[in-house]
Design an enzyme around this catalytic site. Structure first.
Site, PDB file in Angstrom:
ATOM      1  N   HIS A 169       0.892  -0.908  -0.067  1.00 55.03           N
ATOM      2  CA  HIS A 169       0.010   0.114  -0.145  1.00 55.03           C
ATOM      3  C   HIS A 169       1.325   1.369   0.100  1.00 55.03           C
ATOM      4  CE1 HIS A 169      -2.400   3.013   2.143  1.00 55.03           C
ATOM      5  NE2 HIS A 169      -3.279   2.757   1.664  1.00 55.03           N
ATOM      6  N   ASN A 170       0.142   2.147  -1.135  1.00 53.54           N
ATOM      7  CA  ASN A 170       1.361   3.846  -0.859  1.00 53.54           C
ATOM      8  C   ASN A 170       3.117   3.276  -0.532  1.00 53.54           C
ATOM      9  OD1 ASN A 170      -1.458   4.948  -0.653  1.00 53.54           O
ATOM     10  ND2 ASN A 170      -0.971   5.496   1.231  1.00 53.54           N
ATOM     11  N   GLU A 199       1.569  -0.270  -5.340  1.00 51.07           N
ATOM     12  CA  GLU A 199       0.315   1.516  -6.026  1.00 51.07           C
ATOM     13  C   GLU A 199       0.934   2.269  -5.935  1.00 51.07           C
ATOM     14  OE1 GLU A 199      -3.342   2.994  -3.606  1.00 51.07           O
ATOM     15  OE2 GLU A 199      -1.528   1.974  -2.408  1.00 51.07           O
ATOM     16  N   ASP A 201       0.261   6.393  -6.758  1.00 48.79           N
ATOM     17  CA  ASP A 201      -0.506   6.814  -6.466  1.00 48.79           C
ATOM     18  C   ASP A 201       0.312   8.581  -7.487  1.00 48.79           C
ATOM     19  OD1 ASP A 201      -2.951   8.318  -5.756  1.00 48.79           O
ATOM     20  OD2 ASP A 201      -1.712   8.426  -3.335  1.00 48.79           O
ATOM     21  N   HIS A 214       1.455  11.455  -1.794  1.00 48.17           N
ATOM     22  CA  HIS A 214       0.290  11.330  -1.499  1.00 48.17           C
ATOM     23  C   HIS A 214      -0.645  12.151  -1.217  1.00 48.17           C
ATOM     24  CE1 HIS A 214      -2.395   8.666   0.653  1.00 48.17           C
ATOM     25  NE2 HIS A 214      -2.537   9.748   1.662  1.00 48.17           N
ATOM     26  N   GLU A 248      -3.473   4.707  -8.496  1.00 48.73           N
ATOM     27  CA  GLU A 248      -4.395   5.568  -7.909  1.00 48.73           C
ATOM     28  C   GLU A 248      -4.634   6.681  -8.640  1.00 48.73           C
ATOM     29  OE1 GLU A 248      -7.656   6.436  -4.907  1.00 48.73           O
ATOM     30  OE2 GLU A 248      -6.703   4.427  -5.341  1.00 48.73           O
TER      31      GLU A 248
END
Length: 634
Positions: A169-170, A199, A201, A214, A248
């Site tokens: 994640h992230n 991931e 973003d 983020h 994302e």
């Protein structure tokens, strides 16, 4: 250790052997030593002699104190008629009787002798001395983790949704979610750990260059193209099985086209841009069929077939519109308020099926523009908004997958586990941490593996129990990042739930005798090499199997604590169970300090006498620190 066997005598003639020289000499024996422990034993020897130097007899005593472990001596003497030498026959009998290696014969024993016996004339006689036995019992070959699980051994020809997939994640963050740095190292380290779902973003950057960070926080930004270059370089170093890039995507269509361009130009043939075989997809391809391929997970406009027809035409400037109801924002999930079920009322509009939520839930229609060039790169991993299980069963295609936040997913585990298992047997399901975890903390992944969720995404940058479970689970199957789910989590008609395993129970009796520890990390509070170690053995799995057992505390001994304590467990669902050995230093009656741990799948346990390597908080090997145990199960 006679003089003619080891060329040490000259070293001592000068009479100048101090602590550093002792360490250098010990290294010649090809056995690992912890400096703190050597220093302590060396100092004890000097205290007797009132001098700074040691002689050859002292060196032998130090060597024996560190290497000649009593628990190994007991085993050796049980099979060596004279307590000095094991023949190949003696060794093969030990392997069969104590190590449960039913196939072991003299050839097996000879291979071990040739690999581990350090004394040449003993080796030539095809025998093993105690020195060789110690080296063998301390080696990787005597580790508690099954040797044949260190390579890919599972069937890799099932559809992708039949596997647990190591997921991050992230991935771009290397500390917290608010002000911490974004860094390429996040991607490198995750890939080198065998992570297969990363991931990214993506946001609009200046000069038409998309950036990764983020969003709406002070985390630093990195260029999207740099991230893809790093992925291109490290994607298949640890594993040859497919990597999924979970986008994302917050970019404008213009910068989405730039993303698509970078993906194609940097990844080249690695990027999956068309179906394998049939363009009509009725079943996901397997990890085997997708070896060395990188898949894009993103929203998609239209069908795979339409995208394939457009493959060689210029779709520059073309966009598509995706309309969906937004019940809560996907990544900022603080979704305590999300409804558990939404009864769907369908209304047709321009040929699209729109599912409206129950009236009591406020939802706004969200429209997103997607660049056709990026949309067409999505083949088998199309992101689809999760509505409810009923809706998915009626409408979702096999190549469409859902992301569900941990809070909502936890409610499903509690209230509709059977439907959840049915859903994950058909569709790839990704779980992600709730948005309130600003410090990048993690949830326990086990509860979501228990219902078959494939992509249980964790913050890889945050050490602790949750990442230890992740690392331990994915040690299996050669660390390739894909683990075949048990049959009861792949079968569409399964009635399995973690709370009520019923007929899927496969009770296993497990007994672990904790014998000893060796060169454990000393306590942070100790000025010497001391600690007051205790060992916790834990099982993680379905709720019924969760258990924790503690050993007694051995006072002021980190060098060679001896427990000889037996722990017994009955495990109902061994296929989902992990076992964790955690060594702590008892600081007070209410507080312990972490010294090291090792986690592995229960079904990867070797039977017999084995060493348990210990890892630090951030997963580094603490060798030579280890535990010595005897394992038996049926």
């Amino acid at each position: 250790m006679e003089e003619n066997r080891y060329p040490l005598f000259n070293e001592f003639r000068t009479g100048k052997i101090d602590l550093d020289s002792t360490m250098k000499l010990l290294e010649k024996f090809r056995i690992l030593f912890d400096y703190e422990h050597v220093k302590h034993v060396f100092k004890k020897t000097l205290d007797k002699r009132k001098t700074h130097m040691i002689n050859i007899e002292d060196f032998r005593a130090i060597y024996r104190a560190l290497v000649h472990r009593s628990e190994f001596r007991e085993l050796f003497c049980a099979y060596s008629p004279n307590c000095k030498i094991l023949s190949a026959t003696d060794l093969s009998e030990f392997l069969r009787r104590e190590q449960y290696e039913t196939e072991a014969d003299e050839t097996t024993a000879l291979e071990i002798i040739l690999k581990y016996e350090p004394i040449e004339e003993v080796r030539k006689r095809r025998q093993m001395s105690f020195e060789g036995f110690v080296r063998y019992m301390s080696s990787e070959d005597s580790s508690i983790f099954k040797n044949d699980h260190k390579t890919v051994y599972q069937d890799m020809n099932h559809p992708l949704c039949d596997y647990f997939i190591s997921s991050s994640h992230n991935t771009y963050l290397i500390s917290d979610q608010l002000v911490g740095p974004s860094h390429l190292w996040g991607y490198t380290s995750a890939l080198l750990k065998g992570c297969r779902c990363l991931e990214i973003d993506c946001w609009d950057g200046s000069n038409n260059e998309p950036v990764v960070y983020h969003g709406h926080t002070l985390t630093s930004k990195i260029p999207f193209c740099s991230v893809i270059q790093v992925i291109d370089k490290y994607a298949f170093v640890a594993s040859e099985y497919p990597v999924v890039l979970s986008l994302e995507n917050h970019c404008s269509p213009k910068q989405q086209e730039v993303m698509a361009e970078y993906l194609g130009s940097i990844l080249g043939d690695k990027l999956l841009t068309s179906t394998i075989g049939d363009t009509v997809v009725t079943q996901l391809p397997s990890p085997e069929a997708l070896k060395f391929k990188i898949l894009i997970k993103n929203k998609k406009v239209g069908t795979i077939e339409e995208g394939m027809l457009r493959r060689h035409t210029d779709s520059h400037g073309e966009t598509g519109l995706i309309s969906e109801f937004e019940y809560l924002s996907d990544e900022d999930e603080t979704d305590e308020k999300a409804p558990l079920y939404t009864r769907s009322r369908s209304s047709k509009r321009k040929g699209e099926r729109i599912v409206s939520p129950s009236p009591r839930k406020k939802a706004k229609m969200k429209k997103m523009k997607i660049a056709i060039a990026l949309s067409d790169l999505v083949i088998y991993t199309k992101s689809e908004k999760f509505v409810n299980f009923e809706h998915s069963l009626a409408n979702q295609k096999c190549f469409e997958n859902n992301s569900i936040g941990e809070v909502r997913a936890r409610k499903f585990v509690k209230h509709s586990a059977k439907e959840f298992v049915s859903h994950t047997s058909r569709f790839i399901t990704r779980i992600y941490p709730k948005g309130t975890r600003a410090n990048s903390s993690n949830y326990n992944p086990q509860e979501f593996w228990n219902v078959g969720c494939q992509m249980v995404a964790l913050n890889f940058q945050t050490p602790g129990l949750q990442m230890e479970l992740q690392d331990g689970k994915f040690l299996d199957n050669g660390g390739c990042g894909y683990i075949l789910k048990p049959e009861f989590l792949r079968n569409h008609n399964s009635t399995f739930t973690p709370q009520n395993v019923g007929r899927y129970s496969n009770p296993t009796s497990l007994s672990i005798r904790l014998i000893s520890g060796h060169q454990l990390p000393p306590s942070n509070l100790s000025k010497t090499n001391k600690a007051d170690p205790l060992v916790t053995i834990e099982i993680y799995g379905v709720p019924e199997d969760q258990v924790k057992k503690k050993s007694s505390v051995i006072k002021s001994n980190a060098l060679s604590p001896r427990w000889d304590e037996l722990f017994s467990f009955t495990v109902q669902v061994p296929e989902l169970a992990l076992i964790r050995f955690c060594v702590e230093d008892e600081i007070s009656l209410v507080a312990n300090e972490f010294l090291g741990q090792y986690t592995l799948p229960l079904l990867s346990l070797n039977k017999g006498y084995h060493n348990v390597p210990l890892l630090s908080k951030d997963g580094a090997n603490l060798e030579p620190a280890s535990l010595f145990v005897h394992v038996w199960y049926y």
